[in-house]
Scaffold this motif. Structure first.
Motif, PDB file in Angstrom:
ATOM      1  N   ALA A 190       0.846  -1.194   0.000  1.00 37.57           N
ATOM      2  CA  ALA A 190       0.000   0.000   0.000  1.00 37.57           C
ATOM      3  C   ALA A 190       0.883   1.247   0.000  1.00 37.57           C
ATOM      4  N   CYS A 191       1.250   1.709  -1.177  1.00 39.57           N
ATOM      5  CA  CYS A 191       2.022   2.939  -1.319  1.00 39.57           C
ATOM      6  C   CYS A 191       1.639   3.603  -2.637  1.00 39.57           C
ATOM      7  N   ARG A 192       1.866   4.898  -2.731  1.00 41.68           N
ATOM      8  CA  ARG A 192       1.477   5.667  -3.920  1.00 41.68           C
ATOM      9  C   ARG A 192       2.091   5.111  -5.206  1.00 41.68           C
ATOM     10  N   GLU A 193       3.300   4.586  -5.107  1.00 37.50           N
ATOM     11  CA  GLU A 193       3.995   4.093  -6.296  1.00 37.50           C
ATOM     12  C   GLU A 193       3.294   2.887  -6.912  1.00 37.50           C
ATOM     13  N   ARG A 194       2.539   2.137  -6.135  1.00 39.76           N
ATOM     14  CA  ARG A 194       1.858   0.940  -6.640  1.00 39.76           C
ATOM     15  C   ARG A 194       0.499   1.241  -7.273  1.00 39.76           C
TER      16      ARG A 194
END
Length: 173
Positions: free
Chosen positions: A15-19
């Protein structure tokens, strides 16, 4: 008749913005493979909002994204381990309002062991070219039932009074 078979895809992702973009691309590929190209924008937009909510509002490091095609509905969900229920800030404010606008229905539920699943559904107008409601058969194929003739009209037409009657009100031999 070809009936669409149910399809499912699920993935646990960091769960991170890059994903977020990667998740959208993978879901778009599955929807296209299931011949649901016209659903890519709304479904990926809704999942993107739910995934962004996990990233922004929870301390969870993973999210489970699921996509299901039932043959008539696309159901998408994002699960996390945060126990707090999602909040709809208003009819036009926040990510859940956008999810509500993109979907036919949405909701959330707790899961055993803690956490929650937030989901939404979209009804698909046409699955692989099949209509939602089958059209009525042409008039030549419909069973036509006439109202039985009255006794007085049978007598006037020269038919006997008793016996099995056809659609014209005459005795069937």
């Amino acid at each position: 008749m070809t009936v669409p078979r149910p399809c499912y895809y699920g993935v646990e992702v960091e769960a991170c913005r890059e994903r977020a973009d990667q998740v959208r691309r993978v879901l778009a590929a599955h929807l296209s493979h299931w011949t649901l190209d016209h659903q890519v924008g709304p479904v990926c937009g809704g999942v993107g909002e739910l995934f962004a909510n996990v990233v922004e509002h929870t301390d969870d490091t993973t999210a489970v994204v699921e996509l299901c095609w039932t043959g008539r509905h696309v159901i998408a969900s994002v699960a996390d381990r945060d126990r707090r229920p999602p909040r709809l800030l208003g009819p036009t404010l926040g990510g859940l309002a956008r999810v509500a606008a993109l979907s036919d229905g949405w909701g959330s539920c707790g899961v055993p062991g803690g956490g929650k699943v937030v989901w939404f559904t979209r009804r698909v107008e046409s699955a692989e070219g099949l209509p939602l409601r089958w059209p009525a058969p042409p008039p030549a194929l419909r069973e036509i039932r006439h109202r039985p003739a009255t006794r007085s009209s049978r007598r006037r037409s020269g038919c006997p009074v008793d016996g099995p009657w056809n659609a014209r009100g005459c005795l069937v031999a």
